[in-house]
Design a protein around this motif. Structure first.
Motif, mmCIF file in Angstrom:
data_model
loop_
_atom_site.group_PDB
_atom_site.id
_atom_site.type_symbol
_atom_site.label_atom_id
_atom_site.label_comp_id
_atom_site.label_asym_id
_atom_site.label_seq_id
_atom_site.Cartn_x
_atom_site.Cartn_y
_atom_site.Cartn_z
ATOM 1 N N LEU A 232 8.907 -9.463 -2.352
ATOM 2 C CA LEU A 232 8.489 -8.209 -1.728
ATOM 3 C C LEU A 232 9.414 -7.843 -0.570
ATOM 4 O O LEU A 232 9.860 -6.693 -0.448
ATOM 5 N N LEU A 236 11.775 -4.516 -0.644
ATOM 6 C CA LEU A 236 11.423 -3.385 0.224
ATOM 7 C C LEU A 236 12.189 -3.355 1.537
ATOM 8 O O LEU A 236 12.259 -2.311 2.186
ATOM 9 N N THR A 240 9.677 -2.174 5.931
ATOM 10 C CA THR A 240 8.685 -1.615 4.993
ATOM 11 C C THR A 240 7.699 -2.686 4.549
ATOM 12 O O THR A 240 6.481 -2.444 4.472
ATOM 13 N N ASN A 296 -3.791 0.493 -3.075
ATOM 14 C CA ASN A 296 -2.434 0.627 -3.611
ATOM 15 C C ASN A 296 -2.094 2.046 -4.034
ATOM 16 O O ASN A 296 -0.922 2.437 -4.046
ATOM 17 N N ARG A 297 -3.130 2.833 -4.378
ATOM 18 C CA ARG A 297 -2.898 4.145 -4.963
ATOM 19 C C ARG A 297 -2.123 5.056 -3.999
ATOM 20 O O ARG A 297 -2.495 5.243 -2.847
ATOM 21 N N ARG A 299 0.781 4.679 -2.648
ATOM 22 C CA ARG A 299 1.699 4.070 -1.680
ATOM 23 C C ARG A 299 3.119 4.066 -2.253
ATOM 24 O O ARG A 299 3.351 3.656 -3.405
ATOM 25 N N SER A 300 4.072 4.466 -1.456
ATOM 26 C CA SER A 300 5.461 4.484 -1.898
ATOM 27 C C SER A 300 6.056 3.082 -1.982
ATOM 28 O O SER A 300 7.067 2.871 -2.665
ATOM 29 N N ASP A 301 5.395 2.110 -1.300
ATOM 30 C CA ASP A 301 5.917 0.744 -1.313
ATOM 31 C C ASP A 301 5.391 -0.067 -2.496
ATOM 32 O O ASP A 301 5.720 -1.244 -2.646
ATOM 33 N N GLY A 302 4.548 0.530 -3.329
ATOM 34 C CA GLY A 302 4.065 -0.147 -4.525
ATOM 35 C C GLY A 302 2.797 -0.951 -4.362
ATOM 36 O O GLY A 302 2.209 -1.392 -5.352
ATOM 37 N N GLY A 303 2.371 -1.207 -3.125
ATOM 38 C CA GLY A 303 1.113 -1.916 -2.913
ATOM 39 C C GLY A 303 1.233 -3.424 -3.091
ATOM 40 O O GLY A 303 2.339 -3.985 -3.089
#
Length: 394
Positions: A232, A236, A240, A296-297, A299-303
């Protein structure tokens, strides 16, 4: 008071904790005699609580037990309502509402007495110094036979309904006593209160003295961690990934506290939480499992993908890093169960599953039985893997 106000016990305790912080109530730790329930030691701060005390009324020495005889109590400040010092007479009804039976039996004599007991936990002992024995009275009302031999009390499961049969096999007369242990459900025990988030928040100065530790007989421990956290950060970038981890801590904390638990500490990306009630712990981990998709929904970072492990057992509480912390076998087992998680599921140990309320909270979940050898343990640990899809146990 909670029942009188039709409030939850958690909200009522928080009210009293807040009142003592505002100078309305005085908070104290009582070390209760296991026989007469009298507070033979009372201090204002946890670090002042002795490890043992002597009850002159019962003529016994007894130790500190956060599960059974350490109780947090509150009294109004004198400016609000001055109270007389002292306690009620040892043999008065105000002191002994838990004593349901007391009778003398001569030496080498067997006697029966008419008595009915409601279902629940009871203790059988004598007034004289010696042992005791605990038993649960079932719905059928059967009371075990009680035998005193030497300094020991033995219970025979083949008992009688609406009758107690007592045998005194010693060389002296004895007064036999039956205590109702249901009173302990209303006691704000040390074990219970230190696992309450309101206590940690409102009383951060209440700590054990350095080097002191107390045994906690029963606590539910939850460990969570992120799946693939190292990748992660690589994917990221540090900034982030840090913000994602911080947001996920807040997500977990809200759901843990919503179900009467507390975040004990964070270690890297992992979280350790504690609950007095294993059913609350189950409800907390299931809410995390069910609601992480909403987190998670968008989120630009994917959750995140979470791994969760839950175990129930005994441990010790100590002061570490300026806070009350838990250490011991229950903590180690919960941590290692989390490592068995494949991501997205919850690992619930067999010890938690054995609790009826915790098991009820798992109704409707897809569960698969499993077991594994965990590092440091000599026997495999049984557990269930809990998924979010509704089904029955495999």
């Amino acid at each position: 008071m909670a029942r009188f106000w039709h409030a939850t016990s958690e909200d009522t305790v928080e009210l009293f904790l807040a009142a003592q912080r505002l100078g309305i109530m005085i908070m104290g730790w009582d070390l209760l005699c296991p026989r007469c329930r009298g507070a033979k030691a009372r201090v204002e701060h946890l670090h002042e609580l002795p490890q043992a005390a002597h009850c002159s009324s019962c003529n016994i020495d007894y130790g500190r037990d956060f599960t059974r005889n350490v109780e947090l109590t509150f009294h109004p400040e004198p400016w609000l309502r001055p109270l007389p010092e002292g306690e009620l007479c040892l043999l008065g009804q105000g002191t002994t509402p838990h004593v349901k039976f007391q009778a003398e039996v001569a030496a080498h004599t067997r006697k029966s007495f008419a008595m009915a007991l409601r279902p629940g936990p009871y203790r059988f002992r004598t007034v004289e110094v010696g042992g005791g024995a605990d038993a649960d009275i079932a719905a059928d009302g059967m009371i075990p036979e009680v035998t005193a031999s030497g300094r020991d009390i033995a219970l025979r499961p083949s008992g009688h309904k609406n009758e107690i049969v007592v045998s005194n096999d010693t060389d002296r007369p004895l007064f036999f006593v039956v205590e109702d242990r249901n009173w302990a459900r209303d006691a704000l025990t040390g074990e219970r209160v230190i696992a309450m988030p309101a206590f940690r928040r409102l009383c951060p100065e209440q700590l054990l003295r350095p080097g002191d530790d107390v045994e906690i007989g029963r606590v539910a421990i939850v460990f969570t961690d992120l799946q693939g956290s190292t990748k992660l950060y690589d994917a990221l970038g540090d900034a982030t990934a840090f913000h994602l981890v911080r947001d996920h801590f807040a997500f977990l904390s809200e759901r843990v506290e919503r179900h009467n638990g507390l975040i004990v500490k964070t270690v890297g990306d992992a979280v350790m939480a504690a609950f007095h009630d294993p059913a609350d712990a189950v409800r907390a981990v299931l809410s995390i499992q069910d609601e992480v998709a909403d987190f998670n929904r968008g989120r630009s970072d994917g959750g995140v993908i979470l791994k969760l492990g839950l175990h129930l057992g005994s441990c010790i509480a100590v002061t570490a890093g300026g806070v009350l912390d838990y250490f011991g076998s229950a903590v180690n087992t919960a941590s290692r169960l989390e490592h068995q998680c494949r991501g997205g599921e919850v690992i619930v140990s067999d010890a938690v599953f054995a609790d009826s309320e915790a098991r009820e909270a798992l109704n409707g979940r897809m569960m698969t039985e499993d077991n594994a050898m965990l590092r440091g343990l000599s026997e495999p640990v049984r557990f269930v893997r809990v998924g979010a899809v509704q089904a029955t146990i495999a």
